[in-house]
Motif scaffolding. Structure first.
Motif, PDB file in Angstrom:
ATOM      1  N   ARG A  61       0.820  -1.213   0.000  1.00  0.00           N
ATOM      2  CA  ARG A  61       0.000   0.000   0.000  1.00  0.00           C
ATOM      3  C   ARG A  61       0.854   1.263   0.000  1.00  0.00           C
ATOM      4  NH1 ARG A  61      -3.631   0.760   4.086  1.00  0.00           N
ATOM      5  NH2 ARG A  61      -2.356  -0.407   5.554  1.00  0.00           N
ATOM      6  N   PHE A  62       2.163   1.068   0.209  1.00  0.00           N
ATOM      7  CA  PHE A  62       3.076   2.216   0.257  1.00  0.00           C
ATOM      8  C   PHE A  62       4.285   1.909  -0.625  1.00  0.00           C
ATOM      9  CE2 PHE A  62       0.578   2.040   4.046  1.00  0.00           C
ATOM     10  CZ  PHE A  62       0.164   3.353   4.207  1.00  0.00           C
ATOM     11  N   VAL A  63       4.782   2.918  -1.333  1.00  0.00           N
ATOM     12  CA  VAL A  63       5.933   2.687  -2.222  1.00  0.00           C
ATOM     13  C   VAL A  63       6.975   3.791  -2.033  1.00  0.00           C
ATOM     14  CG1 VAL A  63       4.843   3.883  -4.199  1.00  0.00           C
ATOM     15  CG2 VAL A  63       6.661   2.203  -4.605  1.00  0.00           C
ATOM     16  N   ILE A  64       8.233   3.366  -2.035  1.00  0.00           N
ATOM     17  CA  ILE A  64       9.348   4.309  -1.924  1.00  0.00           C
ATOM     18  C   ILE A  64      10.337   3.978  -3.047  1.00  0.00           C
ATOM     19  CG2 ILE A  64      10.900   2.986  -0.398  1.00  0.00           C
ATOM     20  CD1 ILE A  64      11.084   5.607   1.299  1.00  0.00           C
ATOM     21  N   PRO A  65      11.062   4.979  -3.565  1.00  0.00           N
ATOM     22  CA  PRO A  65      11.988   4.680  -4.673  1.00  0.00           C
ATOM     23  C   PRO A  65      13.304   4.070  -4.196  1.00  0.00           C
ATOM     24  CG  PRO A  65      12.051   7.012  -4.175  1.00  0.00           C
ATOM     25  CD  PRO A  65      11.005   6.418  -3.274  1.00  0.00           C
ATOM     26  N   GLY A  66      13.275   3.184  -3.217  1.00  0.00           N
ATOM     27  CA  GLY A  66      14.513   2.566  -2.722  1.00  0.00           C
ATOM     28  C   GLY A  66      15.169   3.455  -1.692  1.00  0.00           C
ATOM     29  N   LEU A  67      15.757   2.828  -0.688  1.00  0.00           N
ATOM     30  CA  LEU A  67      16.383   3.578   0.404  1.00  0.00           C
ATOM     31  C   LEU A  67      17.813   3.975   0.032  1.00  0.00           C
ATOM     32  CD1 LEU A  67      15.011   1.273   3.217  1.00  0.00           C
ATOM     33  CD2 LEU A  67      14.278   3.631   2.732  1.00  0.00           C
ATOM     34  N   VAL A  68      18.330   4.941   0.770  1.00  0.00           N
ATOM     35  CA  VAL A  68      19.687   5.454   0.547  1.00  0.00           C
ATOM     36  C   VAL A  68      20.403   5.471   1.892  1.00  0.00           C
ATOM     37  CG1 VAL A  68      21.044   7.403  -0.329  1.00  0.00           C
ATOM     38  CG2 VAL A  68      18.745   6.987  -1.249  1.00  0.00           C
ATOM     39  N   ASP A  69      21.605   4.944   1.928  1.00  0.00           N
ATOM     40  CA  ASP A  69      22.431   5.046   3.140  1.00  0.00           C
ATOM     41  C   ASP A  69      23.624   5.927   2.789  1.00  0.00           C
ATOM     42  OD1 ASP A  69      24.098   4.739   5.343  1.00  0.00           O
ATOM     43  OD2 ASP A  69      23.448   2.668   5.710  1.00  0.00           O
ATOM     44  N   CYS A  70      23.678   7.091   3.398  1.00  0.00           N
ATOM     45  CA  CYS A  70      24.673   8.098   3.010  1.00  0.00           C
ATOM     46  C   CYS A  70      25.988   8.036   3.788  1.00  0.00           C
ATOM     47  CB  CYS A  70      24.078   9.496   3.128  1.00  0.00           C
ATOM     48  SG  CYS A  70      23.212   9.981   1.631  1.00  0.00           S
ATOM     49  N   HIS A  71      26.148   7.014   4.631  1.00  0.00           N
ATOM     50  CA  HIS A  71      27.454   6.880   5.293  1.00  0.00           C
ATOM     51  C   HIS A  71      27.724   5.403   5.551  1.00  0.00           C
ATOM     52  CE1 HIS A  71      30.706   8.729   7.991  1.00  0.00           C
ATOM     53  NE2 HIS A  71      30.909   7.420   7.983  1.00  0.00           N
ATOM     54  N   VAL A  72      28.397   4.770   4.595  1.00  0.00           N
ATOM     55  CA  VAL A  72      28.773   3.360   4.767  1.00  0.00           C
ATOM     56  C   VAL A  72      30.272   3.212   4.488  1.00  0.00           C
ATOM     57  CG1 VAL A  72      26.486   2.533   4.064  1.00  0.00           C
ATOM     58  CG2 VAL A  72      28.293   2.715   2.350  1.00  0.00           C
ATOM     59  N   HIS A  73      30.794   2.045   4.873  1.00  0.00           N
ATOM     60  CA  HIS A  73      32.190   1.686   4.566  1.00  0.00           C
ATOM     61  C   HIS A  73      32.169   0.263   4.029  1.00  0.00           C
ATOM     62  CE1 HIS A  73      33.806   5.254   6.553  1.00  0.00           C
ATOM     63  NE2 HIS A  73      32.924   5.047   7.517  1.00  0.00           N
ATOM     64  N   LEU A  74      32.056   0.168   2.706  1.00  0.00           N
ATOM     65  CA  LEU A  74      31.852  -1.153   2.098  1.00  0.00           C
ATOM     66  C   LEU A  74      33.072  -2.049   2.191  1.00  0.00           C
ATOM     67  CD1 LEU A  74      29.898   0.079  -1.042  1.00  0.00           C
ATOM     68  CD2 LEU A  74      28.946  -1.255   0.858  1.00  0.00           C
ATOM     69  N   THR A  75      34.248  -1.476   2.410  1.00  0.00           N
ATOM     70  CA  THR A  75      35.447  -2.310   2.488  1.00  0.00           C
ATOM     71  C   THR A  75      35.742  -2.767   3.921  1.00  0.00           C
ATOM     72  OG1 THR A  75      36.812  -0.311   2.601  1.00  0.00           O
ATOM     73  CG2 THR A  75      36.566  -1.349   0.433  1.00  0.00           C
ATOM     74  N   LEU A  76      34.864  -2.413   4.859  1.00  0.00           N
ATOM     75  CA  LEU A  76      35.044  -2.869   6.243  1.00  0.00           C
ATOM     76  C   LEU A  76      33.934  -3.851   6.604  1.00  0.00           C
ATOM     77  CD1 LEU A  76      36.119   0.521   7.886  1.00  0.00           C
ATOM     78  CD2 LEU A  76      37.579  -1.458   7.379  1.00  0.00           C
ATOM     79  N   ASP A  77      34.213  -4.716   7.576  1.00  0.00           N
ATOM     80  CA  ASP A  77      33.338  -5.868   7.834  1.00  0.00           C
ATOM     81  C   ASP A  77      32.494  -5.678   9.104  1.00  0.00           C
ATOM     82  OD1 ASP A  77      32.137  -8.322   7.652  1.00  0.00           O
ATOM     83  OD2 ASP A  77      33.872  -9.426   8.442  1.00  0.00           O
ATOM     84  N   PHE A  78      31.523  -4.776   9.039  1.00  0.00           N
ATOM     85  CA  PHE A  78      30.703  -4.541  10.231  1.00  0.00           C
ATOM     86  C   PHE A  78      29.625  -5.611  10.416  1.00  0.00           C
ATOM     87  CE2 PHE A  78      32.222  -0.167   9.167  1.00  0.00           C
ATOM     88  CZ  PHE A  78      33.069  -0.051  10.253  1.00  0.00           C
ATOM     89  N   ALA A  79      29.424  -6.456   9.407  1.00  0.00           N
ATOM     90  CA  ALA A  79      28.467  -7.556   9.560  1.00  0.00           C
ATOM     91  C   ALA A  79      29.167  -8.798  10.134  1.00  0.00           C
ATOM     92  CB  ALA A  79      27.830  -7.908   8.224  1.00  0.00           C
ATOM     93  N   GLN A  80      30.464  -8.676  10.380  1.00  0.00           N
ATOM     94  CA  GLN A  80      31.262  -9.796  10.892  1.00  0.00           C
ATOM     95  C   GLN A  80      31.088 -11.055  10.047  1.00  0.00           C
ATOM     96  OE1 GLN A  80      29.965  -9.408  15.042  1.00  0.00           O
ATOM     97  NE2 GLN A  80      32.004  -8.603  15.461  1.00  0.00           N
ATOM     98  N   SER A  81      31.262 -10.867   8.743  1.00  0.00           N
ATOM     99  CA  SER A  81      31.153 -11.993   7.815  1.00  0.00           C
ATOM    100  C   SER A  81      32.419 -12.831   7.831  1.00  0.00           C
ATOM    101  CB  SER A  81      30.922 -11.466   6.394  1.00  0.00           C
ATOM    102  OG  SER A  81      32.116 -10.846   5.919  1.00  0.00           O
ATOM    103  N   GLY A  82      33.513 -12.256   8.306  1.00  0.00           N
ATOM    104  CA  GLY A  82      34.784 -12.961   8.303  1.00  0.00           C
ATOM    105  C   GLY A  82      35.569 -12.780   7.003  1.00  0.00           C
ATOM    106  N   LEU A  83      34.970 -12.107   6.015  1.00  0.00           N
ATOM    107  CA  LEU A  83      35.681 -11.869   4.748  1.00  0.00           C
ATOM    108  C   LEU A  83      36.762 -10.809   4.979  1.00  0.00           C
ATOM    109  CD1 LEU A  83      32.529 -11.870   2.451  1.00  0.00           C
ATOM    110  CD2 LEU A  83      34.395 -13.556   2.401  1.00  0.00           C
TER     111      LEU A  83
END
Ligand SMILES: [Zn+2]
Length: 377
Positions: A61-83
């Motif tokens: 019933r509600f639509v958004i054009p996708g969320l945006v995260d304006c402060h991330v660090h994709l090369t760091l492992d904050f999800a603790q994936s172990g990669l």
């Protein structure tokens, strides 16, 4: 929660067999108040009715054009994936975590490798990336590219020339963990010259600035965005409003930042940081009233956590629609990305319940369409 989904989702292919035309009838977030129709044709949004279009199901019933995260660090492992930090595998795992929660646009605020830069855009969330985190030796948490004062202008110029849309400079630090009393990392003229040089190459400049002195240094240097800005004052916000400098308060990291400060400097440092975040929370509605652009960013949270910052912004007194806009339309406008507009890529996330009433509903989309492709959730 989002972390557990890492790796389960595949990036969609943008080419291949033709896709049907769809119709969506929903309330447009973040600020709509009644149902409207839109259509998807050739993976793009149109407002011209298509007679034989299928209804997109499952409906929301509600639509958004996708969320945006304006402060991330994709090369760091904050999800603790172990990669391994800095590896392309880690960047991809993080991107999948964002995609699985309908987060389609990311501003990477400093990297430890060039892995993000080297990945293709195909099927992946769009990344507005900064180059490396730039700080003098010993003046950040050890993940920076060690950049002494005498090298800052040259390094910032090189980052901008290499195609980074942003240059990220750590403006202040305190070794004892009392980050609110941090002191500037660079002489004022050096910081100002580096900002000017990067901007002359077409990049924008973001500073990590927590202390009043660090924020002041960033503003005086003419940066484009203040990251964290925990010790920010009303006067500084007035200046930001006048000069269109944006603020990413990252309220959601308060517990993590406090724990780091406690490790570095004990209870006193921890308390100072928590007091700082209390100040930032009080300043959020002030900033909104003054007309400062507020962006939602999650920094050291696992991918897919942007809803938590929306919760934090709401809790600080920002109107629900504005808090959601900080993670969607406001951020898109600031980054030059289209929203629900004629001809825009069909980036749609649907919800059964209004996430303005409870941003946690953002974790339960009924449907995610990314560039015209349905994403399994
Ligand atoms: Zn950060």
């Amino acid at each position: 929660m989002a972390g557990a989904r890492l790796g389960l989702i595949a990036f969609p292919r943008s080419r291949g067999r033709p896709v049907p035309a769809y119709r969506v009838c929903a309330t447009f977030l973040p600020d709509g108040d009644q149902h409207r129709d839109l259509w998807v044709r050739d993976r793009r949004i149109t407002f011209e009715p298509i007679d034989d279009a299928e209804d997109l199901v499952p409906r929301g019933r509600f639509v958004i054009p996708g969320l945006v995260d304006c402060h991330v660090h994709l090369t760091l492992d904050f999800a603790q994936s172990g990669l391994p930090p800095g590896s392309p595998e880690l960047v991809d795992a993080n991107l999948r975590g964002h995609l699985a929660t309908g987060t389609f646009i990311l501003r990477d605020m400093g990297a430890v490798s060039d892995a993000t830069q080297r990945l293709s855009d195909e099927g992946r969330p769009r990344v507005h990336y900064a180059g490396r985190l730039l700080a003098p030796p010993g003046r950040y948490f050890g993940v920076q590219r060690d950049t002494p004062s005498e090298e800052l202008v040259e390094v910032a110029t090189r980052e901008a020339k290499s195609g980074a849309r942003w240059v990220k400079i750590i403006a202040d630090f305190d070794e004892s963990g009392d980050l609110l009393n941090g002191t500037p990392n660079y002489p004022q003229e050096t910081l100002a010259a580096a900002v000017k040089a990067a901007q002359a190459e077409g990049a924008r400049v973001a500073v990590h600035a927590v202390s009043p002195a660090g924020i002041e240094a960033g503003l005086a240097a003419g940066v484009d965005s203040i990251e964290h800005g925990t010790g920010i004052s009303k006067r500084q916000l007035e200046e930001m409003a006048a000069r269109q400098i944006v603020w990413t308060p990252t309220l959601v990291i308060a517990p993590g930042a406090a724990a780091m400060s406690r490790e570095m400097g004990g209870e006193r440092a921890e308390r100072a940081v928590l007091n700082g975040f209390e100040n930032a929370r009080q300043m959020v509605p002030v900033a909104a009233r003054l007309g400062v652009t507020i962006l939602a960013g999650t920094d050291m949270c696992p991918p897919g956590s942007i809803w938590r910052e929306v919760v934090a912004l709401q809790a600080s007194g920002l109107e629900p629609a504005l808090a959601l806009a900080a993670a969607s339309t406001t951020a898109r406008a600031f980054l030059g990305e289209p929203a629900l507009a004629e001809g825009a890529p069909a980036d749609l996330v649907l919800y059964e319940r209004d996430p303005r009433n409870d941003p946690e509903f953002l974790t339960q989309p009924s449907l995610i369409m990314f560039r015209g492709q349905l994403i399994a959730t």
